[in-house]
Motif scaffolding. Structure first.
Motif, PDB file in Angstrom:
ATOM      1  N   ASN A 115       1.136   1.120   9.872  1.00 38.44           N
ATOM      2  CA  ASN A 115       1.934   0.077   9.333  1.00 38.44           C
ATOM      3  C   ASN A 115       1.681  -0.088   8.180  1.00 38.44           C
ATOM      4  O   ASN A 115       1.390  -0.969   6.644  1.00 38.44           O
ATOM      5  N   PHE A 116       2.168   1.693   7.696  1.00 37.70           N
ATOM      6  CA  PHE A 116       2.988   1.332   6.152  1.00 37.70           C
ATOM      7  C   PHE A 116       4.706   0.466   5.753  1.00 37.70           C
ATOM      8  O   PHE A 116       5.303   0.392   7.164  1.00 37.70           O
ATOM      9  N   HIS A 117       4.723   0.577   4.100  1.00 31.64           N
ATOM     10  CA  HIS A 117       5.913  -0.324   4.167  1.00 31.64           C
ATOM     11  C   HIS A 117       5.946   0.591   2.720  1.00 31.64           C
ATOM     12  O   HIS A 117       6.041   0.446   1.790  1.00 31.64           O
ATOM     13  N   PRO A 118       7.508   1.384   3.728  1.00 34.52           N
ATOM     14  CA  PRO A 118       7.944   2.670   2.735  1.00 34.52           C
ATOM     15  C   PRO A 118       8.462   2.209   1.100  1.00 34.52           C
ATOM     16  O   PRO A 118       9.236   3.012   0.591  1.00 34.52           O
ATOM     17  N   ARG A 119       9.348   1.108   1.269  1.00 32.37           N
ATOM     18  CA  ARG A 119       9.894   0.887   0.431  1.00 32.37           C
ATOM     19  C   ARG A 119       9.119  -0.537  -0.704  1.00 32.37           C
ATOM     20  O   ARG A 119      10.283  -0.591  -1.412  1.00 32.37           O
ATOM     21  N   LYS A 120       8.479  -0.284  -0.596  1.00 29.29           N
ATOM     22  CA  LYS A 120       6.912  -1.027  -1.787  1.00 29.29           C
ATOM     23  C   LYS A 120       6.577  -0.280  -2.784  1.00 29.29           C
ATOM     24  O   LYS A 120       7.473   1.583  -2.867  1.00 29.29           O
ATOM     25  N   LEU A 121       7.102  -0.535  -4.108  1.00 33.66           N
ATOM     26  CA  LEU A 121       7.137   0.054  -5.403  1.00 33.66           C
ATOM     27  C   LEU A 121       5.768  -0.163  -5.909  1.00 33.66           C
ATOM     28  O   LEU A 121       5.102  -1.119  -5.056  1.00 33.66           O
ATOM     29  N   PHE A 122       5.215   0.636  -6.651  1.00 31.00           N
ATOM     30  CA  PHE A 122       4.470   1.329  -7.000  1.00 31.00           C
ATOM     31  C   PHE A 122       3.729   1.238  -8.371  1.00 31.00           C
ATOM     32  O   PHE A 122       4.776   2.578  -8.545  1.00 31.00           O
ATOM     33  N   LEU A 123       3.016   0.262  -9.214  1.00 31.14           N
ATOM     34  CA  LEU A 123       3.423   0.203 -10.531  1.00 31.14           C
ATOM     35  C   LEU A 123       2.624   1.074 -11.288  1.00 31.14           C
ATOM     36  O   LEU A 123       2.091   1.980 -12.219  1.00 31.14           O
ATOM     37  N   GLU A 148      -7.219   5.919   8.774  1.00 29.28           N
ATOM     38  CA  GLU A 148      -8.122   5.191   7.989  1.00 29.28           C
ATOM     39  C   GLU A 148      -7.539   4.260   6.654  1.00 29.28           C
ATOM     40  O   GLU A 148      -6.930   3.508   6.327  1.00 29.28           O
ATOM     41  N   ALA A 149      -7.906   5.781   6.294  1.00 31.33           N
ATOM     42  CA  ALA A 149      -7.488   5.463   4.289  1.00 31.33           C
ATOM     43  C   ALA A 149      -6.718   5.132   3.866  1.00 31.33           C
ATOM     44  O   ALA A 149      -6.306   4.358   3.330  1.00 31.33           O
ATOM     45  N   LEU A 150      -5.437   5.629   4.579  1.00 30.67           N
ATOM     46  CA  LEU A 150      -3.999   4.568   4.683  1.00 30.67           C
ATOM     47  C   LEU A 150      -4.023   3.949   4.884  1.00 30.67           C
ATOM     48  O   LEU A 150      -2.985   3.190   3.822  1.00 30.67           O
ATOM     49  N   SER A 203      -4.812   0.943   2.957  1.00 34.79           N
ATOM     50  CA  SER A 203      -3.960   1.364   1.233  1.00 34.79           C
ATOM     51  C   SER A 203      -2.931   0.332   1.820  1.00 34.79           C
ATOM     52  O   SER A 203      -2.209  -0.054   0.689  1.00 34.79           O
ATOM     53  N   ASN A 204      -2.412   0.333   2.998  1.00 33.75           N
ATOM     54  CA  ASN A 204      -0.993  -0.208   3.097  1.00 33.75           C
ATOM     55  C   ASN A 204       0.369   1.150   2.364  1.00 33.75           C
ATOM     56  O   ASN A 204       1.113   0.327   1.809  1.00 33.75           O
TER      57      ASN A 204
END
Length: 428
Positions: A27-35, A97-99, A102-103
């Motif tokens: 359930n990751f979103h690879p295009r999400k930007l993290f500040l 599970e941790a990752l 964290s999404n």
């Protein structure tokens, strides 16, 4: 090697398409930007498999933990090969599970931090091997973590605490007092000369066969002692705190444990019962043992506070004592330490109970602290090893020796506060 091979298959990198399929599974979103910078922390130093993702502002984005307590309770203690196998069986799932919580994708991480010392060799090896595989797969910096440094710095995740501060780390495997002057700048003031307080509590609980007690059967040794002590009379047995004349801040628990063992043996003879049966005085023994340990820890900590204040190593007005580690969750011991901090006009701070015991959050946060300070960040992991022995390499022994050649702790004996009297009168 099986677990590493399996890990390599799950966290593969041959193509973006395959990677995105894996990320969607999590359930990751690879295009999400993290500040903010993100650190994955992995902890396997003893009997808990834990992982967490924390950002540089202290937000816990996701965590997971697998406890082996129930298994080890049945065997009467931690058996290293059993702990190793349980780590191997659970580490991949816990990290996933941790990752997932964290999404985020592993590719979004700024670094991976892992406990490499001290601890059980077989347990440390599982965490390190798994982490290095991730580091190689995703080309991330690696931050090796000292388990005790992580415990010491956890309070800066939950509270606004500036350097310097005094830290007391008490657990099943460790016991030390240190002045924390920076992220990796520690001044050792005292340590256990033999066993740790949590280890003694566990051994006394086993000797009292508290696992057979209906109220304590599902509790760890330390928790069982704390629970049963509430029903006992701490003054029924006269156990004296160790090292009352020692002019330093060290601890010792093995002598006290020997005296307690002899007392239990004598009571078994008096009651005519076999070893392994529950004594009628078990609650009184638990209460007396807990009280004596609390007084010993409080007395040595009191000396350290006075030493630091006299030498201007701590602020006179707003000095902070941080208490962490598994034994820090014992409320009776905390009460004893509160008496000390009230008497010395210090502030007592403890992380939440769930962060006092081993966890992935403290490892990730230590990674964040080191990442921000630019300390111990490895881009080449060749030659990295785990160090199981109880050593405190992050503490500056030589500097402490040079600063204190002409000093000892004798002046503390002259102070006007008799903290033991205060503890006897103040503890309930």
């Amino acid at each position: 090697m099986l677990i590493l091979t399996k890990t390599a298959e799950v966290f593969s990198k041959p193509s973006k398409r395959k990677l995105y399929e894996v990320l969607r599974h999590f359930n990751f979103h690879p295009r999400k930007l993290f500040l903010h910078k993100l650190v994955l922390g992995i902890e396997t130093s003893c009997d808990d498999t834990a992982a967490a993702v924390v950002d540089e502002t202290g937000n816990v984005l996701g965590e997971a933990i697998h406890s082996q307590t129930e298994v080890h309770l049945k065997t009467g203690g931690i058996i290293p090969p059993v702990a190793q196998q349980l780590h191997r069986e659970n580490i991949q799932r816990i990290v996933q599970e941790a990752l997932s919580a964290s999404n985020i994708s592993p590719s979004d991480l700024s670094a991976i931090a892992t406990t490499v010392k001290p601890g059980l060799a077989l347990s440390l090896g599982v965490g390190l091997s798994f982490s290095l595989k991730l580091v190689d797969q995703f080309r991330k910096p690696f931050i090796p973590i000292h388990h005790m440094e992580a415990h010491a710095l956890t309070i800066r995740l939950t509270n606004k605490v500036e350097f310097p501060f005094l830290v007391l780390l008490i657990s099943g495997g460790h016991c030390l007092l240190a002045l924390v002057r920076g992220v990796s700048d520690f001044l050792l003031l005292g340590k256990s000369l033999d066993i740790a307080p949590g280890d003694m509590l566990d051994k006394v609980a086993r000797r009292l066969s508290l696992i057979k007690h209906p109220e304590c059967s599902a509790m760890s040794g330390g928790k069982a002692i704390e629970h049963l002590a509430k029903q006992g009379n701490k003054l029924h047995f006269d156990f004296r705190p160790p090292m009352q004349r020692a002019k330093n801040c060290d601890f010792s628990f093995s002598g006290l444990q020997h005296i307690v063992d002899k007392t239990i043996m004598q009571k078994e003879k008096e009651e005519g019962i076999e070893k392994g049966q529950i004594l009628s005085s078990a609650a009184d023994i638990a209460a007396a043992v807990q009280h004596t340990i609390a007084c010993h820890i409080a007395k040595r900590t009191h000396r350290a506070i006075l030493f630091c204040k006299q030498r201007d190593l701590l602020c006179q007005s707003n000095a902070v004592l941080v208490v962490s580690g598994g034994v820090a969750s014992n409320l009776y011991i905390r009460e004893a330490l509160e008496i000390v901090t009230d008497a010395t006009r210090c502030t007592l701070l403890c992380p939440p109970p769930r962060l006092c015991t081993d966890n992935g959050i403290m490892i990730a946060w230590n990674g964040v602290e080191r990442l921000r300070a630019g300390l111990g960040i490895l881009h080449n992991t060749e030659g990295i090893r785990y160090e199981p022995k109880y050593v405190v390499p992050f503490i500056i022994f030589m500097q402490f020796a040079s600063e204190s050649q002409s000093l000892d702790f004798a002046f503390i004996c002259e102070v006007f506060i008799d903290i033991l009297v205060i503890l006897e009168e103040g503890l309930h």
